[in-house]
Design a protein around this motif. Structure first.
Motif, PDB file in Angstrom:
ATOM      1  N   SER A  47       0.817  -1.219   0.000  1.00 40.38           N
ATOM      2  CA  SER A  47       0.000   0.000   0.000  1.00 40.38           C
ATOM      3  C   SER A  47       0.848   1.265   0.000  1.00 40.38           C
ATOM      4  O   SER A  47       0.344   2.355  -0.236  1.00 40.38           O
ATOM      5  N   GLY A  48       2.142   1.107   0.296  1.00 46.58           N
ATOM      6  CA  GLY A  48       3.007   2.283   0.385  1.00 46.58           C
ATOM      7  C   GLY A  48       2.862   3.015   1.713  1.00 46.58           C
ATOM      8  O   GLY A  48       3.375   4.110   1.873  1.00 46.58           O
ATOM      9  N   GLY A  49       2.172   2.377   2.668  1.00 46.55           N
ATOM     10  CA  GLY A  49       1.907   3.022   3.947  1.00 46.55           C
ATOM     11  C   GLY A  49       2.986   2.837   4.998  1.00 46.55           C
ATOM     12  O   GLY A  49       2.842   3.283   6.130  1.00 46.55           O
ATOM     13  N   HIS A  50       4.078   2.182   4.644  1.00 45.82           N
ATOM     14  CA  HIS A  50       5.152   1.954   5.607  1.00 45.82           C
ATOM     15  C   HIS A  50       5.864   3.270   5.886  1.00 45.82           C
ATOM     16  O   HIS A  50       6.242   3.991   4.964  1.00 45.82           O
ATOM     17  N   HIS A  51       6.064   3.589   7.156  1.00 47.66           N
ATOM     18  CA  HIS A  51       6.659   4.887   7.520  1.00 47.66           C
ATOM     19  C   HIS A  51       8.119   5.032   7.081  1.00 47.66           C
ATOM     20  O   HIS A  51       8.643   6.137   7.035  1.00 47.66           O
ATOM     21  N   LYS A  52       8.765   3.937   6.716  1.00 46.72           N
ATOM     22  CA  LYS A  52      10.158   4.020   6.256  1.00 46.72           C
ATOM     23  C   LYS A  52      10.262   4.275   4.754  1.00 46.72           C
ATOM     24  O   LYS A  52      11.361   4.377   4.223  1.00 46.72           O
ATOM     25  N   GLY A  53       9.125   4.321   4.066  1.00 38.35           N
ATOM     26  CA  GLY A  53       9.147   4.608   2.632  1.00 38.35           C
ATOM     27  C   GLY A  53       8.934   3.374   1.790  1.00 38.35           C
ATOM     28  O   GLY A  53       8.345   2.394   2.238  1.00 38.35           O
ATOM     29  N   ASP A  54       9.431   3.419   0.557  1.00 40.33           N
ATOM     30  CA  ASP A  54       9.236   2.350  -0.419  1.00 40.33           C
ATOM     31  C   ASP A  54      10.143   1.168  -0.073  1.00 40.33           C
ATOM     32  O   ASP A  54      11.333   1.156  -0.397  1.00 40.33           O
ATOM     33  N   VAL A  55       9.578   0.184   0.584  1.00 43.11           N
ATOM     34  CA  VAL A  55      10.330  -0.971   1.078  1.00 43.11           C
ATOM     35  C   VAL A  55      10.915  -1.777  -0.080  1.00 43.11           C
ATOM     36  O   VAL A  55      12.082  -2.185  -0.038  1.00 43.11           O
ATOM     37  N   PHE A  56      10.129  -2.002  -1.124  1.00 38.21           N
ATOM     38  CA  PHE A  56      10.624  -2.783  -2.265  1.00 38.21           C
ATOM     39  C   PHE A  56      11.769  -2.076  -2.977  1.00 38.21           C
ATOM     40  O   PHE A  56      12.754  -2.708  -3.352  1.00 38.21           O
ATOM     41  N   ALA A  57      11.660  -0.776  -3.182  1.00 42.69           N
ATOM     42  CA  ALA A  57      12.741  -0.028  -3.853  1.00 42.69           C
ATOM     43  C   ALA A  57      14.023  -0.094  -3.033  1.00 42.69           C
ATOM     44  O   ALA A  57      15.115  -0.281  -3.582  1.00 42.69           O
ATOM     45  N   THR A  58      13.889   0.035  -1.724  1.00 44.62           N
ATOM     46  CA  THR A  58      15.069  -0.017  -0.855  1.00 44.62           C
ATOM     47  C   THR A  58      15.715  -1.401  -0.905  1.00 44.62           C
ATOM     48  O   THR A  58      16.939  -1.522  -1.002  1.00 44.62           O
ATOM     49  N   ALA A  59      14.916  -2.453  -0.866  1.00 44.38           N
ATOM     50  CA  ALA A  59      15.450  -3.824  -0.931  1.00 44.38           C
ATOM     51  C   ALA A  59      16.119  -4.085  -2.282  1.00 44.38           C
ATOM     52  O   ALA A  59      17.170  -4.730  -2.346  1.00 44.38           O
TER      53      ALA A  59
END
Length: 168
Positions: A47-59
């Motif tokens: 959903s993009g609701g993670h407070h750390k940002g785009d989790v997939f892009a970071t991974a």
């Protein structure tokens, strides 16, 4: 004759393999990892609701960086000039085997060189999974990283390897 460990000399000492006499060819490897998590955790990531940002892009970026730094992490690996690193993250909302959601991570590494890129692909898949874990550990302590393996390799003297059994 059975295969020999290439990083162990006849006297038992570890050493870096001399690849200077090997022909330079196109080498490619694909590896995978999987991280299982609660369905709500995957939904939060998607959903993009993670407070750390785009989790997939970071991974994805972490996996690419890890492939490039493999020789700094694995003691006897050669530094390689990778020509391609591709990290694919595929959400699996409901895995029947575990009753949990998962993210399937697949990495492709390629170069034209004298040694293979299996370790770079495996390192990238592992670090991408660890990055997902790190970014989501505050909301899900039940995550499990598993199925880290080489899927395929091509090039070099040992030829083509393709994993036969499915780990998905």
């Amino acid at each position: 004759m059975s295969p020999q460990l290439t990083h162990i000399q006849h006297n038992g000492e570890a050493h870096m393999v001399d690849v200077s006499g090997k022909p330079s060819t196109v080498r490619e490897a694909r590896a995978m990892a999987r991280i299982c998590m609660r369905t709500a955790t995957l939904a939060l990531i998607q959903s993009g609701g993670h407070h750390k940002g785009d989790v997939f892009a970071t991974a994805r970026i972490a996996g690419i960086m890890a492939a490039k730094k493999t020789c700094d992490l694995i003691p006897l690996c050669h530094p390689l000039a990778l020509s391609k690193v591709e990290v694919t993250l595929q959400p699996q909302p409901d895995e029947a085997a575990t009753g949990m959601a998962a993210v399937h991570i697949e990495v492709l590494c390629r170069l034209h060189g004298q040694t293979g890129v299996e370790m770079e692909a495996l390192t990238a898949a592992s670090v991408a999974a660890l990055t997902l874990y790190d970014m989501c550990k505050a909301v899900d302590q039940q995550m499990v990283i598993d199925s880290i393996c080489l899927l395929e390799k091509q090039g070099g003297r040992s030829g083509h390897f393709l994993r036969q059994e499915s780990l998905l």
